[in-house]
Enzyme design. Structure first.
Site, PDB file in Angstrom:
ATOM      1  N   LYS A 113      -4.858  -2.135  -5.302  1.00 32.09           N
ATOM      2  CA  LYS A 113      -5.866  -2.494  -6.307  1.00 32.09           C
ATOM      3  C   LYS A 113      -5.237  -2.636  -7.689  1.00 32.09           C
ATOM      4  O   LYS A 113      -5.478  -3.603  -8.396  1.00 32.09           O
ATOM      5  CB  LYS A 113      -6.976  -1.430  -6.364  1.00 32.09           C
ATOM      6  CG  LYS A 113      -7.801  -1.332  -5.100  1.00 32.09           C
ATOM      7  CD  LYS A 113      -8.944  -0.333  -5.252  1.00 32.09           C
ATOM      8  CE  LYS A 113      -8.454   1.098  -5.468  1.00 32.09           C
ATOM      9  NZ  LYS A 113      -7.655   1.647  -4.375  1.00 32.09           N
ATOM     10  N   THR A 114      -4.437  -1.645  -8.056  1.00 37.65           N
ATOM     11  CA  THR A 114      -3.822  -1.694  -9.378  1.00 37.65           C
ATOM     12  C   THR A 114      -2.829  -2.862  -9.451  1.00 37.65           C
ATOM     13  O   THR A 114      -2.734  -3.553 -10.463  1.00 37.65           O
ATOM     14  CB  THR A 114      -3.143  -0.358  -9.700  1.00 37.65           C
ATOM     15  OG1 THR A 114      -4.125   0.681  -9.610  1.00 37.65           O
ATOM     16  CG2 THR A 114      -2.558  -0.354 -11.099  1.00 37.65           C
ATOM     17  N   ASP A 162      -9.826  -0.930 -14.016  1.00 38.06           N
ATOM     18  CA  ASP A 162      -9.241  -0.143 -12.908  1.00 38.06           C
ATOM     19  C   ASP A 162     -10.057   1.142 -12.714  1.00 38.06           C
ATOM     20  O   ASP A 162     -10.760   1.580 -13.627  1.00 38.06           O
ATOM     21  CB  ASP A 162      -7.782   0.218 -13.244  1.00 38.06           C
ATOM     22  CG  ASP A 162      -6.978   0.558 -11.989  1.00 38.06           C
ATOM     23  OD1 ASP A 162      -7.539   0.519 -10.868  1.00 38.06           O
ATOM     24  OD2 ASP A 162      -5.772   0.870 -12.128  1.00 38.06           O
ATOM     25  N   GLU A 163      -9.966   1.742 -11.544  1.00 35.63           N
ATOM     26  CA  GLU A 163     -10.643   3.021 -11.236  1.00 35.63           C
ATOM     27  C   GLU A 163     -12.119   2.956 -11.608  1.00 35.63           C
ATOM     28  O   GLU A 163     -12.682   3.873 -12.214  1.00 35.63           O
ATOM     29  CB  GLU A 163      -9.961   4.184 -11.997  1.00 35.63           C
ATOM     30  CG  GLU A 163      -8.462   4.305 -11.752  1.00 35.63           C
ATOM     31  CD  GLU A 163      -8.128   5.036 -10.455  1.00 35.63           C
ATOM     32  OE1 GLU A 163      -9.062   5.436  -9.723  1.00 35.63           O
ATOM     33  OE2 GLU A 163      -6.936   5.187 -10.167  1.00 35.63           O
ATOM     34  N   GLN A 206     -12.802   7.782  -3.926  1.00 37.90           N
ATOM     35  CA  GLN A 206     -11.971   8.479  -4.906  1.00 37.90           C
ATOM     36  C   GLN A 206     -12.746   8.822  -6.173  1.00 37.90           C
ATOM     37  O   GLN A 206     -12.157   9.062  -7.234  1.00 37.90           O
ATOM     38  CB  GLN A 206     -10.752   7.638  -5.268  1.00 37.90           C
ATOM     39  CG  GLN A 206      -9.800   7.453  -4.097  1.00 37.90           C
ATOM     40  CD  GLN A 206      -8.522   6.743  -4.529  1.00 37.90           C
ATOM     41  OE1 GLN A 206      -7.739   7.284  -5.307  1.00 37.90           O
ATOM     42  NE2 GLN A 206      -8.317   5.538  -4.051  1.00 37.90           N
ATOM     43  N   ARG A 228      -1.836  10.428  -2.202  1.00 42.40           N
ATOM     44  CA  ARG A 228      -0.778  10.240  -3.209  1.00 42.40           C
ATOM     45  C   ARG A 228       0.596  10.188  -2.552  1.00 42.40           C
ATOM     46  O   ARG A 228       1.585   9.800  -3.164  1.00 42.40           O
ATOM     47  CB  ARG A 228      -0.761  11.375  -4.255  1.00 42.40           C
ATOM     48  CG  ARG A 228      -1.994  11.555  -5.129  1.00 42.40           C
ATOM     49  CD  ARG A 228      -2.429  10.298  -5.786  1.00 42.40           C
ATOM     50  NE  ARG A 228      -3.488   9.677  -5.001  1.00 42.40           N
ATOM     51  CZ  ARG A 228      -3.824   8.390  -5.109  1.00 42.40           C
ATOM     52  NH1 ARG A 228      -3.205   7.616  -5.949  1.00 42.40           N
ATOM     53  NH2 ARG A 228      -4.777   7.868  -4.362  1.00 42.40           N
TER      54      ARG A 228
HETATM   55  P1  ATP Z   1      -5.015   3.959  -5.652  1.00 44.94           P
HETATM   56  O1  ATP Z   1      -6.324   3.802  -4.925  1.00 44.94           O
HETATM   57  O2  ATP Z   1      -4.319   5.189  -5.279  1.00 44.94           O
HETATM   58  O3  ATP Z   1      -5.137   3.725  -7.113  1.00 44.94           O
HETATM   59  P2  ATP Z   1      -4.115   1.234  -5.394  1.00 44.94           P
HETATM   60  O4  ATP Z   1      -5.069   0.569  -4.476  1.00 44.94           O
HETATM   61  O5  ATP Z   1      -4.272   0.970  -6.831  1.00 44.94           O
HETATM   62  O6  ATP Z   1      -4.068   2.795  -5.071  1.00 44.94           O
HETATM   63  P3  ATP Z   1      -1.410   0.385  -5.824  1.00 44.94           P
HETATM   64  O7  ATP Z   1      -0.976   1.550  -6.598  1.00 44.94           O
HETATM   65  O8  ATP Z   1      -1.656  -0.902  -6.523  1.00 44.94           O
HETATM   66  O9  ATP Z   1      -2.674   0.781  -4.926  1.00 44.94           O
HETATM   67  O10 ATP Z   1      -0.380   0.097  -4.652  1.00 44.94           O
HETATM   68  C1  ATP Z   1       0.093   1.115  -3.810  1.00 44.94           C
HETATM   69  C2  ATP Z   1       1.536   0.875  -3.456  1.00 44.94           C
HETATM   70  O11 ATP Z   1       1.662  -0.232  -2.576  1.00 44.94           O
HETATM   71  C3  ATP Z   1       2.368   0.552  -4.662  1.00 44.94           C
HETATM   72  O12 ATP Z   1       3.644   1.130  -4.509  1.00 44.94           O
HETATM   73  C4  ATP Z   1       2.457  -0.948  -4.621  1.00 44.94           C
HETATM   74  O13 ATP Z   1       3.607  -1.424  -5.287  1.00 44.94           O
HETATM   75  C5  ATP Z   1       2.520  -1.222  -3.138  1.00 44.94           C
HETATM   76  N1  ATP Z   1       1.978  -2.542  -2.745  1.00 44.94           N
HETATM   77  C6  ATP Z   1       0.792  -3.040  -3.091  1.00 44.94           C
HETATM   78  N2  ATP Z   1       0.616  -4.262  -2.551  1.00 44.94           N
HETATM   79  C7  ATP Z   1       1.719  -4.538  -1.831  1.00 44.94           C
HETATM   80  C8  ATP Z   1       2.155  -5.661  -1.028  1.00 44.94           C
HETATM   81  N3  ATP Z   1       1.399  -6.735  -0.863  1.00 44.94           N
HETATM   82  N4  ATP Z   1       3.360  -5.564  -0.440  1.00 44.94           N
HETATM   83  C9  ATP Z   1       4.127  -4.479  -0.594  1.00 44.94           C
HETATM   84  N5  ATP Z   1       3.796  -3.409  -1.341  1.00 44.94           N
HETATM   85  C10 ATP Z   1       2.597  -3.422  -1.951  1.00 44.94           C
HETATM   86 MG    MG Z   2      -4.673   2.264  -8.459  1.00 47.73          MG
END
Ligand code: ATP
Ligand code: MG
Length: 723
Positions: free
Chosen positions: A32-33, A220-221, A251, A593
């Site tokens: 997402k981020t 975000d969040e 979350q 995490r």
């Molecule tokens: P959270 O809910 O904990 O905030 P999130 O959904 O924001 O998580 P991110 O932090 O954006 O997730 O991504 C999680 C991990 O996966 C990061 O290390 C990111 O670089 C990696 N990642 C995200 N998308 C891809 C992709 N398409 N290919 C490989 N790695 C990825």
């Molecule tokens: Mg995130």
């Protein structure tokens, strides 16, 4: 378009759907981020908007910084003038631009909790309230909740108030509190968004200006936004509707601070035609960690429901470790040993985190890490800027910059001692109020020696103001510290902490040098919510689960999974199913995490206040799938016995552990009783009185001068802990 190639199809859809409202609803670690950051860059690179035309909200200052860096890396250049930051930071910026419309002057100050209470307390006294029955923090909390819901005093209805509380005077006190804030040209944190929202509500021309200039909004969040944040976003997005929010209902962990997960549901209603993109591949964690987290959270009801599958190729990965230990010392030792082992194997300490439910838990780990020389940092809390000498110096700077900043002026009036004690302050206050001038202007209130001391101080401020204008903030600070007698006071101070305090002040000078204006610096001080000072270097991170949102580490330790601690006692006792579900979401955040390994631990007995208490493994442990978990440790046999013969177990430990009700109370007791006596001059913390300095120490009896108490207190050493 290199950067788009790093996305999967769903993520790419979320990045390229630029027009109209978009909700990305997806589980932890699904990118997402990453989507939000890439979207920001994509908007700029496809020339749909200038950097200043995109507004992006992050959850912490740290996240904002990371996003700024990632965007710069993608664009290959640094970008300035971004509307990028936390809700607080963005609200502050907006408010500074239109201060007058909010009834403020542009140089208004942002108060911290201490100042807020200092302001509220006399108002409650004037209203004839018994502060023991109605403690100011409780009323402050209620006011904050109103602010979280976008309610100014006039918008609060009787239905929002209950007459039992503060004798039904809460609403009126809220109104006078806001008046007092305005009269000292200040706002509190809750006001930042409240005022900013009111501003947009009441001034269509200002709103129209933002509609013209801000073309895209990214959040975000999103699951942890409160109502006023939501209203603010909705106003800003009304015209162009290009708003993209990413979040995960599983979350949502800040309802106690006014966050409303319902905002996610409301999104589709308020922005009809909104597109919803779901991301399902988790790129962060191994399969066992994901399976464990998914099984745990499936015990919650009322979820929006999401699928989560491993997005990473390769080996299956280690099972989630669940380790039972005898007590918290043994738990800290286990964590220390495992970190040592990881370090020996060449792992980076920056990839290790210890995530605790309550901040008092960190101390046991800190001691272990210090003893074994494992570098660590405690993330969260205004640690550096919370230290007394820093707060004093900042108050001097504030009062220099803003002659009407009475709260700052009050703080330093008699620091160092210049005979301007409580009696003098009372007279100053009366005169200032009667004449409608700031405290610094109430010269005729005092005569004789005190009058002279006061005049000298006011003349000092005039000089420092001149230096500030002429030579800038760094020289001004130096002059203040020299001429006010503050440095001299520390130099004469024989306590072991004094040299450290002087060092801190030097460090403050270094921090100040990074800012062009004192105003910019003061805003920064108010807004830094994390302790970033020692962020650099290869260190283990210690923080609360709440502070860990959005972050990731190879190895995550999750200690203290015991009923009463996690889930915490309050959730078990009074909160009902809802509070328990929020605790479970917190456990879900903790597990997700971890990239490679998650180590959950629980102890058989925990030390609280005066003695040891038996502890039960957390019910969350039983909710983890057996085939993804590996149990071990010294209490495993007991655990098995407990599971097979609950009645026997219950008879051995008849009542569940009772933990202190207050959130995050520091652990007191035990340690001091065994450790060496606390030395005169030592800084200590007491749960009720706060921070103070030991004046006398004999056996287990101490006399302590607390910062917020008029008279020194005599107490038993086990009631305080070293600070
Ligand atoms: P959270 O809910 O904990 O905030 P999130 O959904 O924001 O998580 P991110 O932090 O954006 O997730 O991504 C999680 C991990 O996966 C990061 O290390 C990111 O670089 C990696 N990642 C995200 N998308 C891809 C992709 N398409 N290919 C490989 N790695 C990825
Ligand atoms: Mg995130």
């Amino acid at each position: 378009m290199d950067y788009l190639a790093r996305l999967n199809d769903e993520q790419r859809l979320a990045v390229e759907t630029l027009d109209g409202p978009l909700l990305v609803l997806a589980g932890a670690g699904t990118g997402k981020t990453r989507v939000l950051t890439t979207r920001f860059a994509h908007i700029l690179l496809t020339k749909r908007a200038w950097p200043s035309q995109v507004l992006a909200v992050t959850f912490t200052n740290k996240a904002a910084r990371e996003m700024r860096e990632r965007i710069a890396a993608m664009l290959g250049s640094k970008v300035e003038g971004l509307w990028l930051g936390t809700f607080h930071a963005l609200g502050a910026r907006m408010l500074r631009r239109h201060a007058a419309l909010a009834g403020l002057e542009p140089g208004f100050s942002i108060l911290d909790t201490d100042d807020q209470l200092r302001l509220l307390k006399p108002l409650m006294q004037e209203a004839g309230l018994d502060l023991h029955r109605f403690p100011p923090p409780a009323l402050m909390g209620r006011i904050q909740r109103w602010k979280d819901r976008g309610l100014t005093p006039s918008r609060v209805t009787p239905a929002d108030d209950d007459t039992d509380f503060a004798q039904g005077k809460a609403r009126a006190l809220y109104a006078s509190y806001q008046e007092r804030l305005a009269s000292v040209n200040a706002v509190d944190f809750g006001d930042l968004l409240l005022h900013a929202t009111e501003l947009l509500r009441n001034h269509p021309d200002v709103l129209a200006e933002y509609h013209r200039s801000l073309r895209y909004i990214l959040v975000d969040e999103y699951q942890d936004t409160n109502l006023v944040q939501y209203l603010w976003l909705r106003l800003l997005a009304q015209a162009h509707r290009n708003i993209c929010c990413v979040g995960d209902d599983d979350q949502s962990i800040y309802s106690w601070r006014g966050a409303e997960v319902e905002n996610i549901l409301r999104f589709e209603q308020d922005f009809p035609g909104a597109r919803v993109v779901r991301l399902e591949a988790n790129y962060r964690s191994t399969a066992p960690i994901l399976a464990a987290a998914a099984a745990l959270i499936s015990h919650n009801e009322g979820r929006l429901g999401k699928t989560l599958r491993p997005g990473r190729e390769g080996a299956e990965g280690e099972k989630v470790a669940v380790i039972g230990l005898r007590d918290s010392d043994e738990e800290a030792r286990m964590v220390g040993q495992r970190i040592e082992a990881l370090r020996r194997e060449g792992n980076s300490l920056a990839e290790v985190a210890i995530l605790v439910r309550a901040s008092f838990q960190t101390r046991a780990f800190e001691e272990r890490l210090i003893a074994w020389a494992i570098p660590y940092r405690v993330v969260g809390g205004l640690r550096f800027y919370e230290r007394a000498e820093i707060r004093d110096a900042v108050a001097y700077l504030r009062a220099t910059l803003r002659p009407g900043d009475d709260l700052a002026f009050e703080r330093v009036l008699n620091v160092p001692k210049r005979g301007l004690g409580d009696a003098a302050l009372r007279r100053l206050r009366e005169t200032a109020r009667a004449q409608g001038v700031p405290l610094a202007g109430a010269a005729e209130a005092l005569g004789g020696r005190t009058g002279e001391a006061f005049t000298r101080l006011v003349a000092g401020f005039a000089r420092w103001r001149e230096t500030l204008r002429r030579d800038g903030p760094v020289l001004c600070l130096r002059e203040i510290l020299d001429e006010s007698g503050y440095l001299e006071m520390l130099e004469k101070d024989r306590s072991p902490e004094a040299p450290g305090r002087v060092e801190n002040l030097k460090e403050l000078g270094r921090a100040l040098a990074e800012f062009e204006t004192l105003e910019g610096f003061l805003d920064h001080v108010s807004l830094v919510m994390e302790n970033d000072e020692n962020a650099a270097g290869d260190r283990v991170s210690l923080m609360t689960l709440h502070g860990a949102k959005g972050l990731e580490f190879d190895t995550v330790f999750l200690p203290g999974w015991e009923d009463g601690l996690f889930p915490n006692q309050r959730a078990l006792e009074e909160g009902g199913a809802k509070a328990l579900e929020e605790e479970r979401r917190l456990a879900y955040v903790g597990l997700t995490r971890a990239r490679l390994r998650a180590i959950v631990s629980h102890v058989a007995s925990r030390r609280f206040y005066s003695g040891w208490q038996p502890a039960y493994p957390s019910r969350f442990i039983d909710e983890l799938p057996e085939d993804r978990v590996e149990h071990s440790g010294s209490t495993m046999l007991e655990r098995e016995a407990a599971l097979s013969a609950p009645a026997v177990f219950a008879s051995v430990f008849p009542s569940p552990v009772r933990l202190p009700r207050v959130r995050d109370v520091p652990e007191a007791g035990g340690r001091n009783a065994r450790a060496a006596p606390i030395a005169v001059g030592a800084r200590v913390f007491h749960q009720k009185f706060g921070y103070g300095e030991v004046m006398e120490s004999e056996g287990d009896r101490l006399v302590v001068r607390f910062e917020n108490q008029e008279r020194p207190k005599s107490l038993i050493s086990s009631y305080v802990e070293p600070a």
